[in-house]
Design a protein around this motif. Structure first.
Motif, PDB file in Angstrom:
ATOM      1  N   LYS A 191       0.848  -1.195   0.000  1.00 26.71           N
ATOM      2  CA  LYS A 191       0.000   0.000   0.000  1.00 26.71           C
ATOM      3  C   LYS A 191       0.879   1.239   0.000  1.00 26.71           C
ATOM      4  CE  LYS A 191      -4.068  -1.982   1.981  1.00 26.71           C
ATOM      5  NZ  LYS A 191      -5.068  -2.013   2.990  1.00 26.71           N
ATOM      6  N   GLY A 192       0.734   2.044  -1.042  1.00 28.57           N
ATOM      7  CA  GLY A 192       1.470   3.299  -1.141  1.00 28.57           C
ATOM      8  C   GLY A 192       2.945   3.170  -1.449  1.00 28.57           C
ATOM      9  N   GLU A 193       3.430   1.970  -1.731  1.00 29.06           N
ATOM     10  CA  GLU A 193       4.851   1.780  -2.008  1.00 29.06           C
ATOM     11  C   GLU A 193       5.153   1.608  -3.494  1.00 29.06           C
ATOM     12  OE1 GLU A 193       7.259  -0.746   0.568  1.00 29.06           O
ATOM     13  OE2 GLU A 193       5.435  -1.132   1.714  1.00 29.06           O
ATOM     14  N   THR A 194       4.157   1.307  -4.298  1.00 28.09           N
ATOM     15  CA  THR A 194       4.396   1.105  -5.727  1.00 28.09           C
ATOM     16  C   THR A 194       3.750   2.229  -6.522  1.00 28.09           C
ATOM     17  OG1 THR A 194       2.416  -0.248  -5.945  1.00 28.09           O
ATOM     18  CG2 THR A 194       4.471  -1.411  -5.521  1.00 28.09           C
ATOM     19  N   PHE A 195       4.338   2.506  -7.675  1.00 36.56           N
ATOM     20  CA  PHE A 195       3.756   3.521  -8.543  1.00 36.56           C
ATOM     21  C   PHE A 195       3.991   3.152 -10.001  1.00 36.56           C
ATOM     22  CE2 PHE A 195       8.013   5.080  -7.544  1.00 36.56           C
ATOM     23  CZ  PHE A 195       8.529   5.413  -8.789  1.00 36.56           C
ATOM     24  N   TYR A 196       3.163   3.743 -10.848  1.00 39.82           N
ATOM     25  CA  TYR A 196       3.277   3.558 -12.294  1.00 39.82           C
ATOM     26  C   TYR A 196       3.858   4.816 -12.918  1.00 39.82           C
ATOM     27  CZ  TYR A 196       0.495  -0.679 -12.201  1.00 39.82           C
ATOM     28  OH  TYR A 196       0.051  -1.948 -11.979  1.00 39.82           O
ATOM     29  N   TYR A 197       4.785   4.614 -13.823  1.00 39.13           N
ATOM     30  CA  TYR A 197       5.373   5.715 -14.583  1.00 39.13           C
ATOM     31  C   TYR A 197       5.725   5.176 -15.966  1.00 39.13           C
ATOM     32  CZ  TYR A 197       8.629   9.345 -16.053  1.00 39.13           C
ATOM     33  OH  TYR A 197       9.261  10.324 -16.754  1.00 39.13           O
ATOM     34  N   ASN A 198       5.232   5.837 -17.008  1.00 37.29           N
ATOM     35  CA  ASN A 198       5.462   5.399 -18.396  1.00 37.29           C
ATOM     36  C   ASN A 198       5.031   3.946 -18.600  1.00 37.29           C
ATOM     37  OD1 ASN A 198       6.375   7.851 -19.268  1.00 37.29           O
ATOM     38  ND2 ASN A 198       8.543   7.323 -19.128  1.00 37.29           N
ATOM     39  N   ASN A 199       3.890   3.586 -18.054  1.00 32.21           N
ATOM     40  CA  ASN A 199       3.314   2.240 -18.188  1.00 32.21           C
ATOM     41  C   ASN A 199       4.194   1.140 -17.601  1.00 32.21           C
ATOM     42  OD1 ASN A 199       0.935   3.108 -19.436  1.00 32.21           O
ATOM     43  ND2 ASN A 199       1.976   3.194 -21.422  1.00 32.21           N
ATOM     44  N   LYS A 200       5.004   1.477 -16.614  1.00 39.53           N
ATOM     45  CA  LYS A 200       5.833   0.489 -15.921  1.00 39.53           C
ATOM     46  C   LYS A 200       5.555   0.589 -14.428  1.00 39.53           C
ATOM     47  CE  LYS A 200       9.624   0.608 -19.208  1.00 39.53           C
ATOM     48  NZ  LYS A 200      11.014   0.977 -19.404  1.00 39.53           N
ATOM     49  N   LEU A 201       5.559  -0.570 -13.761  1.00 35.72           N
ATOM     50  CA  LEU A 201       5.348  -0.626 -12.320  1.00 35.72           C
ATOM     51  C   LEU A 201       6.705  -0.550 -11.616  1.00 35.72           C
ATOM     52  CD1 LEU A 201       3.516  -1.196  -9.838  1.00 35.72           C
ATOM     53  CD2 LEU A 201       3.978  -3.609 -10.209  1.00 35.72           C
ATOM     54  N   TYR A 202       6.814   0.303 -10.629  1.00 36.76           N
ATOM     55  CA  TYR A 202       8.028   0.441  -9.828  1.00 36.76           C
ATOM     56  C   TYR A 202       7.709   0.050  -8.393  1.00 36.76           C
ATOM     57  CZ  TYR A 202      10.032   2.898 -13.778  1.00 36.76           C
ATOM     58  OH  TYR A 202      10.514   3.201 -15.019  1.00 36.76           O
ATOM     59  N   ALA A 203       8.547  -0.828  -7.836  1.00 31.27           N
ATOM     60  CA  ALA A 203       8.361  -1.305  -6.467  1.00 31.27           C
ATOM     61  C   ALA A 203       9.726  -1.323  -5.776  1.00 31.27           C
ATOM     62  CB  ALA A 203       7.751  -2.702  -6.467  1.00 31.27           C
ATOM     63  N   PRO A 204       9.764  -1.268  -4.434  1.00 31.94           N
ATOM     64  CA  PRO A 204      11.039  -1.294  -3.711  1.00 31.94           C
ATOM     65  C   PRO A 204      11.804  -2.606  -3.968  1.00 31.94           C
ATOM     66  CG  PRO A 204       9.236  -0.680  -2.255  1.00 31.94           C
ATOM     67  CD  PRO A 204       8.624  -1.124  -3.536  1.00 31.94           C
ATOM     68  N   VAL A 205      13.099  -2.479  -4.197  1.00 21.54           N
ATOM     69  CA  VAL A 205      13.943  -3.653  -4.442  1.00 21.54           C
ATOM     70  C   VAL A 205      13.911  -4.596  -3.248  1.00 21.54           C
ATOM     71  CG1 VAL A 205      16.322  -4.422  -4.812  1.00 21.54           C
ATOM     72  CG2 VAL A 205      15.454  -2.448  -6.056  1.00 21.54           C
ATOM     73  N   SER A 206      13.908  -4.027  -2.044  1.00 17.93           N
ATOM     74  CA  SER A 206      13.913  -4.875  -0.841  1.00 17.93           C
ATOM     75  C   SER A 206      12.687  -5.780  -0.789  1.00 17.93           C
ATOM     76  CB  SER A 206      13.989  -4.015   0.415  1.00 17.93           C
ATOM     77  OG  SER A 206      12.900  -3.106   0.461  1.00 17.93           O
ATOM     78  N   THR A 207      11.555  -5.269  -1.229  1.00 23.36           N
ATOM     79  CA  THR A 207      10.335  -6.082  -1.246  1.00 23.36           C
ATOM     80  C   THR A 207      10.401  -7.123  -2.357  1.00 23.36           C
ATOM     81  OG1 THR A 207       9.088  -4.209  -0.392  1.00 23.36           O
ATOM     82  CG2 THR A 207       7.819  -6.007  -1.343  1.00 23.36           C
ATOM     83  N   MET A 208      10.937  -6.751  -3.505  1.00 20.23           N
ATOM     84  CA  MET A 208      11.070  -7.706  -4.613  1.00 20.23           C
ATOM     85  C   MET A 208      11.945  -8.892  -4.194  1.00 20.23           C
ATOM     86  SD  MET A 208       9.170  -6.476  -6.933  1.00 20.23           S
ATOM     87  CE  MET A 208       9.567  -7.568  -8.252  1.00 20.23           C
ATOM     88  N   VAL A 209      12.998  -8.626  -3.448  1.00 25.20           N
ATOM     89  CA  VAL A 209      13.884  -9.691  -2.978  1.00 25.20           C
ATOM     90  C   VAL A 209      13.119 -10.637  -2.055  1.00 25.20           C
ATOM     91  CG1 VAL A 209      15.893 -10.167  -1.530  1.00 25.20           C
ATOM     92  CG2 VAL A 209      16.016  -8.404  -3.273  1.00 25.20           C
ATOM     93  N   LYS A 210      12.267 -10.087  -1.195  1.00 26.78           N
ATOM     94  CA  LYS A 210      11.456 -10.926  -0.307  1.00 26.78           C
ATOM     95  C   LYS A 210      10.462 -11.764  -1.102  1.00 26.78           C
ATOM     96  CE  LYS A 210      11.594  -7.692   3.553  1.00 26.78           C
ATOM     97  NZ  LYS A 210      10.782  -6.733   4.319  1.00 26.78           N
ATOM     98  N   VAL A 211       9.874 -11.180  -2.142  1.00 24.55           N
ATOM     99  CA  VAL A 211       8.884 -11.889  -2.960  1.00 24.55           C
ATOM    100  C   VAL A 211       9.515 -13.099  -3.643  1.00 24.55           C
ATOM    101  CG1 VAL A 211       7.464 -11.704  -5.048  1.00 24.55           C
ATOM    102  CG2 VAL A 211       7.359  -9.922  -3.320  1.00 24.55           C
ATOM    103  N   ILE A 212      10.732 -12.959  -4.155  1.00 23.07           N
ATOM    104  CA  ILE A 212      11.387 -14.090  -4.828  1.00 23.07           C
ATOM    105  C   ILE A 212      12.095 -15.002  -3.832  1.00 23.07           C
ATOM    106  CG2 ILE A 212      11.660 -12.858  -7.010  1.00 23.07           C
ATOM    107  CD1 ILE A 212      14.644 -12.493  -6.305  1.00 23.07           C
ATOM    108  N   ASP A 213      12.008 -14.654  -2.529  1.00 20.62           N
ATOM    109  CA  ASP A 213      12.665 -15.423  -1.467  1.00 20.62           C
ATOM    110  C   ASP A 213      14.156 -15.541  -1.751  1.00 20.62           C
ATOM    111  OD1 ASP A 213      12.654 -16.680   0.978  1.00 20.62           O
ATOM    112  OD2 ASP A 213      12.336 -18.672   0.133  1.00 20.62           O
TER     113      ASP A 213
END
Length: 182
Positions: A50-72
Protein backbone atom coordinates in the motif's frame (compact mmCIF):
# COMPACT_ATOMS: atom_id res chain seq x y z
CA UNK A 1 38.55 48.19 5.03
CA UNK A 2 36.84 45.75 7.42
CA UNK A 3 33.46 46.46 5.79
CA UNK A 4 34.94 45.69 2.36
CA UNK A 5 36.39 42.33 3.49
CA UNK A 6 33.16 41.47 5.30
CA UNK A 7 31.08 42.38 2.21
CA UNK A 8 33.35 40.34 -0.08
CA UNK A 9 33.05 37.38 2.28
CA UNK A 10 29.22 37.62 2.30
CA UNK A 11 29.09 37.87 -1.50
CA UNK A 12 31.42 34.87 -1.81
CA UNK A 13 29.20 32.80 0.56
CA UNK A 14 26.05 33.74 -1.36
CA UNK A 15 27.62 32.84 -4.70
CA UNK A 16 28.91 29.55 -3.30
CA UNK A 17 25.48 28.62 -1.89
CA UNK A 18 23.80 29.39 -5.24
CA UNK A 19 26.49 27.36 -7.03
CA UNK A 20 25.96 24.35 -4.74
CA UNK A 21 22.17 24.52 -5.12
CA UNK A 22 22.35 24.63 -8.89
CA UNK A 23 24.93 21.87 -9.33
CA UNK A 24 23.83 19.57 -6.50
CA UNK A 25 20.70 18.48 -8.35
CA UNK A 26 22.64 15.72 -10.12
CA UNK A 27 20.48 12.90 -11.50
CA UNK A 28 17.18 14.03 -10.04
CA UNK A 29 14.12 14.69 -12.18
CA UNK A 30 10.64 15.64 -11.08
CA UNK A 31 8.04 13.27 -12.54
CA UNK A 32 4.30 12.77 -12.31
CA UNK A 33 3.40 9.30 -11.08
CA UNK A 34 0.27 7.39 -10.19
CA UNK A 35 0.50 5.46 -6.90
CA UNK A 36 -1.23 2.07 -6.84
CA UNK A 37 -1.97 -0.31 -4.01
CA UNK A 38 -0.41 -3.50 -5.35
CA UNK A 39 -0.07 -7.05 -4.06
CA UNK A 40 3.07 -8.96 -5.05
CA UNK A 41 3.00 -12.75 -4.83
CA UNK A 42 5.97 -15.09 -5.11
CA UNK A 43 7.83 -17.95 -3.51
CA UNK A 44 8.53 -15.77 -0.46
CA UNK A 45 4.85 -15.12 0.16
CA UNK A 46 2.24 -12.44 -0.47
CA UNK A 47 3.14 -8.78 0.13
CA UNK A 48 0.61 -5.93 0.21
CA UNK A 49 2.39 -2.77 -0.95
CA UNK A 50 0.00 0.00 0.00
CA UNK A 51 1.47 3.30 -1.14
CA UNK A 52 4.85 1.78 -2.01
CA UNK A 53 4.40 1.10 -5.73
CA UNK A 54 3.76 3.52 -8.54
CA UNK A 55 3.28 3.56 -12.29
CA UNK A 56 5.37 5.71 -14.58
CA UNK A 57 5.46 5.40 -18.40
CA UNK A 58 3.31 2.24 -18.19
CA UNK A 59 5.83 0.49 -15.92
CA UNK A 60 5.35 -0.63 -12.32
CA UNK A 61 8.03 0.44 -9.83
CA UNK A 62 8.36 -1.30 -6.47
CA UNK A 63 11.04 -1.29 -3.71
CA UNK A 64 13.94 -3.65 -4.44
CA UNK A 65 13.91 -4.88 -0.84
CA UNK A 66 10.34 -6.08 -1.25
CA UNK A 67 11.07 -7.71 -4.61
CA UNK A 68 13.88 -9.69 -2.98
CA UNK A 69 11.46 -10.93 -0.31
CA UNK A 70 8.88 -11.89 -2.96
CA UNK A 71 11.39 -14.09 -4.83
CA UNK A 72 12.67 -15.42 -1.47
CA UNK A 73 16.15 -14.39 -2.48
CA UNK A 74 18.90 -12.06 -1.48
CA UNK A 75 19.99 -8.57 -2.53
CA UNK A 76 23.56 -7.35 -2.22
CA UNK A 77 24.40 -3.65 -2.45
CA UNK A 78 27.81 -2.62 -3.79
CA UNK A 79 28.01 1.06 -2.85
CA UNK A 80 31.32 1.62 -4.67
CA UNK A 81 29.85 0.50 -8.00
CA UNK A 82 26.36 1.83 -7.17
CA UNK A 83 25.06 -1.63 -8.04
CA UNK A 84 22.55 -4.08 -6.58
CA UNK A 85 22.96 -7.81 -7.28
CA UNK A 86 19.84 -9.93 -6.93
CA UNK A 87 19.97 -13.65 -6.23
CA UNK A 88 17.03 -15.99 -6.43
CA UNK A 89 18.43 -17.94 -3.47
CA UNK A 90 19.77 -17.22 0.01
CA UNK A 91 23.45 -18.02 0.24
CA UNK A 92 25.19 -19.60 3.22
CA UNK A 93 27.74 -17.41 4.99
CA UNK A 94 31.18 -18.98 4.70
CA UNK A 95 32.43 -21.33 7.38
CA UNK A 96 34.35 -19.42 10.05
CA UNK A 97 36.83 -21.79 11.79
CA UNK A 98 38.09 -19.01 14.08
CA UNK A 99 34.54 -18.90 15.51
CA UNK A 100 34.54 -22.66 16.18
CA UNK A 101 32.72 -23.65 12.98
CA UNK A 102 33.58 -26.83 11.05
CA UNK A 103 33.10 -27.81 7.40
CA UNK A 104 32.88 -31.50 6.45
CA UNK A 105 32.05 -33.57 3.38
CA UNK A 106 30.04 -36.75 3.40
CA UNK A 107 27.11 -38.78 2.16
CA UNK A 108 23.71 -38.85 3.87
CA UNK A 109 23.01 -42.30 5.27
CA UNK A 110 19.76 -41.55 7.15
CA UNK A 111 17.32 -38.69 7.64
CA UNK A 112 14.93 -38.26 10.59
CA UNK A 113 12.58 -35.51 9.40
CA UNK A 114 10.54 -35.41 12.61
CA UNK A 115 13.53 -34.87 14.94
CA UNK A 116 15.57 -32.95 12.32
CA UNK A 117 18.55 -35.29 12.49
CA UNK A 118 20.89 -36.61 9.82
CA UNK A 119 23.07 -39.70 9.71
CA UNK A 120 26.26 -39.17 7.70
CA UNK A 121 29.22 -41.15 6.49
CA UNK A 122 31.99 -38.59 6.62
CA UNK A 123 34.69 -38.34 3.95
CA UNK A 124 37.96 -38.09 5.85
CA UNK A 125 41.42 -36.91 4.90
CA UNK A 126 44.51 -35.92 6.92
CA UNK A 127 43.08 -32.52 7.87
CA UNK A 128 39.50 -33.53 8.66
CA UNK A 129 37.90 -33.06 12.02
CA UNK A 130 36.04 -36.24 13.00
CA UNK A 131 32.38 -35.64 13.79
CA UNK A 132 29.56 -37.73 15.23
CA UNK A 133 27.56 -39.75 12.72
CA UNK A 134 24.25 -38.35 14.15
CA UNK A 135 23.80 -34.66 13.37
CA UNK A 136 21.21 -32.27 14.80
CA UNK A 137 19.96 -29.70 12.25
CA UNK A 138 18.98 -26.14 13.22
CA UNK A 139 15.49 -24.89 12.38
CA UNK A 140 16.97 -22.02 10.33
CA UNK A 141 19.35 -24.21 8.31
CA UNK A 142 20.12 -22.94 4.79
CA UNK A 143 20.28 -25.71 2.20
CA UNK A 144 21.60 -25.03 -1.29
CA UNK A 145 21.41 -27.32 -4.31
CA UNK A 146 24.16 -26.59 -6.86
CA UNK A 147 24.04 -27.83 -10.41
CA UNK A 148 26.47 -26.47 -13.03
CA UNK A 149 26.47 -22.70 -12.41
CA UNK A 150 22.97 -22.63 -10.90
CA UNK A 151 22.01 -22.55 -7.24
CA UNK A 152 18.69 -22.81 -5.48
CA UNK A 153 17.44 -23.21 -1.93
CA UNK A 154 15.64 -26.39 -1.00
CA UNK A 155 13.83 -27.45 2.16
CA UNK A 156 15.00 -29.96 4.73
CA UNK A 157 12.23 -32.31 3.57
CA UNK A 158 13.81 -32.35 0.07
CA UNK A 159 16.98 -34.12 1.26
CA UNK A 160 17.47 -37.76 0.25
CA UNK A 161 19.56 -40.62 1.52
CA UNK A 162 22.76 -40.98 -0.59
CA UNK A 163 22.95 -37.22 -1.31
CA UNK A 164 26.56 -36.04 -1.35
CA UNK A 165 26.82 -32.97 0.87
CA UNK A 166 29.10 -30.38 2.37
CA UNK A 167 27.97 -29.45 5.88
CA UNK A 168 28.76 -26.41 8.00
CA UNK A 169 28.49 -26.81 11.78
CA UNK A 170 28.08 -23.83 14.07
CA UNK A 171 30.19 -23.54 17.22
CA UNK A 172 27.56 -25.52 19.17
CA UNK A 173 27.85 -28.53 16.84
CA UNK A 174 24.51 -27.94 15.07
CA UNK A 175 24.16 -28.02 11.28
CA UNK A 176 23.64 -24.44 10.02
CA UNK A 177 24.29 -25.00 6.30
CA UNK A 178 24.17 -27.81 3.76
CA UNK A 179 25.49 -27.67 0.20
CA UNK A 180 24.42 -30.40 -2.22
CA UNK A 181 25.95 -30.89 -5.65
CA UNK A 182 24.25 -32.86 -8.38
Amino acid sequence: MKKGIFSALIIFCLLFSVYTMVFSQGNYNKIDVSFKDTVLVGKGGKFDLKGETFYYNNKLYAPVSTMVKVIDGEGLLNEKKNEISLRTYKDIPECNPSNGEIFVYGILMSIDFQNRELGIEQYLDDNSTKISSRLKVRDDVVIILERNNNKMNIDFKDLNVNDKVGIIFDRFGLVRGIIMSK
